[in-house]
Scaffold this motif. Structure first.
Motif, mmCIF file in Angstrom:
data_model
loop_
_atom_site.group_PDB
_atom_site.id
_atom_site.type_symbol
_atom_site.label_atom_id
_atom_site.label_comp_id
_atom_site.label_asym_id
_atom_site.label_seq_id
_atom_site.Cartn_x
_atom_site.Cartn_y
_atom_site.Cartn_z
ATOM 1 N N ARG A 1 40.457 16.998 27.700
ATOM 2 C CA ARG A 1 40.208 16.274 26.854
ATOM 3 C C ARG A 1 40.920 14.778 26.770
ATOM 4 O O ARG A 1 40.165 14.140 25.917
ATOM 5 N N GLY A 2 41.546 14.403 27.343
ATOM 6 C CA GLY A 2 42.069 13.157 27.398
ATOM 7 C C GLY A 2 43.079 12.635 25.995
ATOM 8 O O GLY A 2 43.248 11.825 25.930
ATOM 9 N N MET A 3 43.581 14.013 25.501
ATOM 10 C CA MET A 3 44.256 13.710 24.390
ATOM 11 C C MET A 3 45.770 13.332 24.504
ATOM 12 O O MET A 3 46.310 13.781 25.697
ATOM 13 N N ASP A 4 46.270 12.501 23.538
ATOM 14 C CA ASP A 4 47.934 12.413 23.680
ATOM 15 C C ASP A 4 48.552 13.634 22.842
ATOM 16 O O ASP A 4 47.643 14.508 22.497
ATOM 17 N N GLU A 5 49.749 13.800 22.991
ATOM 18 C CA GLU A 5 50.396 15.134 22.766
ATOM 19 C C GLU A 5 50.288 15.282 21.109
ATOM 20 O O GLU A 5 49.702 16.169 20.757
ATOM 21 N N ALA A 6 50.169 14.236 20.320
ATOM 22 C CA ALA A 6 50.041 14.328 18.899
ATOM 23 C C ALA A 6 48.660 14.773 18.487
ATOM 24 O O ALA A 6 48.388 15.670 17.669
ATOM 25 N N GLU A 7 47.699 14.358 19.305
ATOM 26 C CA GLU A 7 46.355 14.895 18.985
ATOM 27 C C GLU A 7 46.002 16.249 19.588
ATOM 28 O O GLU A 7 45.404 16.867 18.791
ATOM 29 N N ALA A 8 46.644 16.650 20.628
ATOM 30 C CA ALA A 8 46.518 17.908 21.116
ATOM 31 C C ALA A 8 47.080 18.826 20.174
ATOM 32 O O ALA A 8 46.486 19.918 19.610
ATOM 33 N N TYR A 9 48.255 18.543 19.704
ATOM 34 C CA TYR A 9 49.027 19.473 18.577
ATOM 35 C C TYR A 9 47.922 19.407 17.294
ATOM 36 O O TYR A 9 47.873 20.621 16.711
ATOM 37 N N ALA A 10 47.753 18.399 16.821
ATOM 38 C CA ALA A 10 46.608 18.301 15.531
ATOM 39 C C ALA A 10 45.545 19.183 15.928
ATOM 40 O O ALA A 10 44.908 19.935 14.904
ATOM 41 N N ALA A 11 44.914 19.395 17.016
ATOM 42 C CA ALA A 11 43.765 19.789 17.249
ATOM 43 C C ALA A 11 44.023 21.493 17.283
ATOM 44 O O ALA A 11 43.295 22.222 16.627
ATOM 45 N N LEU A 12 45.242 21.588 17.854
ATOM 46 C CA LEU A 12 45.488 23.263 17.808
ATOM 47 C C LEU A 12 45.819 23.711 16.306
ATOM 48 O O LEU A 12 45.447 24.772 16.022
ATOM 49 N N ARG A 13 46.333 22.714 15.602
ATOM 50 C CA ARG A 13 46.912 23.236 14.035
ATOM 51 C C ARG A 13 45.414 23.148 13.357
ATOM 52 O O ARG A 13 45.312 24.198 12.506
ATOM 53 N N LYS A 14 44.581 22.458 13.640
ATOM 54 C CA LYS A 14 43.352 22.579 12.894
ATOM 55 C C LYS A 14 42.653 23.752 13.223
ATOM 56 O O LYS A 14 42.165 24.517 12.213
ATOM 57 N N LEU A 15 42.520 24.150 14.389
ATOM 58 C CA LEU A 15 41.938 25.234 14.943
ATOM 59 C C LEU A 15 42.570 26.630 14.164
ATOM 60 O O LEU A 15 41.794 27.406 13.835
ATOM 61 N N ALA A 16 43.731 26.663 14.395
ATOM 62 C CA ALA A 16 44.528 27.740 13.662
ATOM 63 C C ALA A 16 44.379 27.763 12.130
ATOM 64 O O ALA A 16 44.266 29.044 11.840
ATOM 65 N N MET A 17 44.310 26.550 11.552
ATOM 66 C CA MET A 17 44.066 26.960 10.427
ATOM 67 C C MET A 17 42.427 27.287 9.926
ATOM 68 O O MET A 17 42.307 28.016 9.105
ATOM 69 N N GLU A 18 41.453 26.742 10.679
ATOM 70 C CA GLU A 18 40.258 27.184 10.490
ATOM 71 C C GLU A 18 40.060 28.538 10.672
ATOM 72 O O GLU A 18 39.246 29.303 10.094
ATOM 73 N N ARG A 19 40.621 29.039 11.699
ATOM 74 C CA ARG A 19 40.675 30.534 12.191
ATOM 75 C C ARG A 19 41.535 31.525 11.193
ATOM 76 O O ARG A 19 41.576 32.754 11.636
ATOM 77 N N ALA A 20 42.290 30.792 10.523
ATOM 78 C CA ALA A 20 43.352 31.707 9.716
ATOM 79 C C ALA A 20 44.128 32.559 10.684
ATOM 80 O O ALA A 20 44.536 33.645 10.487
ATOM 81 N N LYS A 21 44.887 31.976 12.127
ATOM 82 C CA LYS A 21 45.479 32.626 13.020
ATOM 83 C C LYS A 21 46.781 31.733 13.076
ATOM 84 O O LYS A 21 46.847 30.607 12.669
ATOM 85 N N PRO A 22 47.976 32.385 13.454
ATOM 86 C CA PRO A 22 48.828 31.650 14.100
ATOM 87 C C PRO A 22 48.686 30.844 15.077
ATOM 88 O O PRO A 22 47.665 30.898 15.982
ATOM 89 N N MET A 23 49.410 29.510 15.330
ATOM 90 C CA MET A 23 49.113 28.670 16.317
ATOM 91 C C MET A 23 49.343 29.579 17.477
ATOM 92 O O MET A 23 48.540 29.076 18.602
ATOM 93 N N ALA A 24 50.238 30.211 17.964
ATOM 94 C CA ALA A 24 50.507 30.873 19.058
ATOM 95 C C ALA A 24 49.332 31.759 19.386
ATOM 96 O O ALA A 24 49.002 31.700 20.494
ATOM 97 N N ALA A 25 48.589 32.373 18.563
ATOM 98 C CA ALA A 25 47.446 33.314 18.717
ATOM 99 C C ALA A 25 46.473 32.285 19.347
ATOM 100 O O ALA A 25 45.654 32.563 20.297
ATOM 101 N N VAL A 26 46.144 31.258 18.608
ATOM 102 C CA VAL A 26 45.044 30.217 18.881
ATOM 103 C C VAL A 26 45.477 29.780 20.258
ATOM 104 O O VAL A 26 44.443 29.605 21.172
ATOM 105 N N ALA A 27 46.763 29.306 20.580
ATOM 106 C CA ALA A 27 47.080 28.833 21.882
ATOM 107 C C ALA A 27 46.922 29.963 22.892
ATOM 108 O O ALA A 27 46.416 29.550 24.154
ATOM 109 N N GLN A 28 47.095 30.901 22.836
ATOM 110 C CA GLN A 28 46.807 32.115 23.718
ATOM 111 C C GLN A 28 45.416 32.174 23.906
ATOM 112 O O GLN A 28 44.927 32.353 25.326
ATOM 113 N N ASP A 29 44.699 32.166 22.932
ATOM 114 C CA ASP A 29 42.936 32.121 23.283
ATOM 115 C C ASP A 29 42.634 31.101 23.852
ATOM 116 O O ASP A 29 41.832 31.198 24.900
ATOM 117 N N LEU A 30 43.054 30.000 23.854
ATOM 118 C CA LEU A 30 42.591 28.653 24.363
ATOM 119 C C LEU A 30 43.245 28.690 25.895
ATOM 120 O O LEU A 30 42.203 28.506 26.781
#
Length: 191
Positions: free
Chosen positions: A154-183
């Motif tokens: 997606r051409g994101m920098d590290e902070a943007e990628a982390y924020a996107a992962l965090r947002k996705l984890a919050m939306e799905r009510a899942k731990p970040m590690a689980a969202v990261a594994q899904d991705l």
């Protein structure tokens, strides 16, 4: 009062051990002649401590202890006549908390059991701490890999990628590690 499982081939020695345990203020949960089918016996008896009196622990005994230690860890004390370094190392590797050479003295039972329980508790605390640290490191690696995928695709920098992962984890009510594994799993199919 601890419930102690006594394993000894000799009925005479087992009777001495039982008397010593009673004097030390502990209860004998059961007396077995061998360590065969130890896991099933432990599950049925549910002792707090396992005490084994033997001339030298056999390979089968140590294998049974290792299986039991993986599934239902308990403080294990071995009183043996032989104390070669290789046997002691194998016993400790199988989960033995205390290995006493030159047999059993009933007057020493209480302090030996106390040391075995303290050693076991400390070892279990270290195992728990290690498992937690290993899990945390593994989760961090997943998050880092997922961030790397987002940054690359997606051409994101590290902070943007982390924020996107965090947002996705919050939306799905899942731990970040689980969202990261899904991705990471999805990326295998998409990239």
């Amino acid at each position: 009062m601890l419930r102690v499982l006594v394993i000894d081939e000799s009925r005479t020695r087992a009777a001495e051990i039982c008397a010593g345990l009673a004097l030390a203020g502990h209860q004998v949960a059961a007396v077995l002649a061998s360590s065969a089918d130890l896991s099933a016996q432990i599950e049925a008896i549910r002792p707090d401590v396992i005490l084994i009196e033997t001339d030298s622990p056999s390979r089968d005994t140590l294998e049974n202890l290792a299986v039991m230690n993986a599934a239902m860890p308990r403080p294990v004390i071995i009183f043996a006549q032989e104390g070669d370094q290789e046997t002691i190392r194998a016993a400790v590797k199988a989960g033995v908390s205390t290995y006493v050479v030159d047999g059993l003295d009933p007057q020493r039972l209480k302090p030996v059991i106390d040391v075995a329980v303290a050693s076991f508790d400390e070892h279990q605390a270290l195992r728990t701490e290690l498992a937690a640290a290993t899990k945390k490191l593994s989760e961090r690696k997943l998050v880092e890999r997922a961030k790397g995928l987002l940054m690359k695709s997606r051409g994101m920098d590290e902070a943007e990628a982390y924020a996107a992962l965090r947002k996705l984890a919050m939306e799905r009510a899942k731990p970040m590690a689980a969202v990261a594994q899904d991705l990471i799993d999805m990326a295998k199919y998409l990239l």
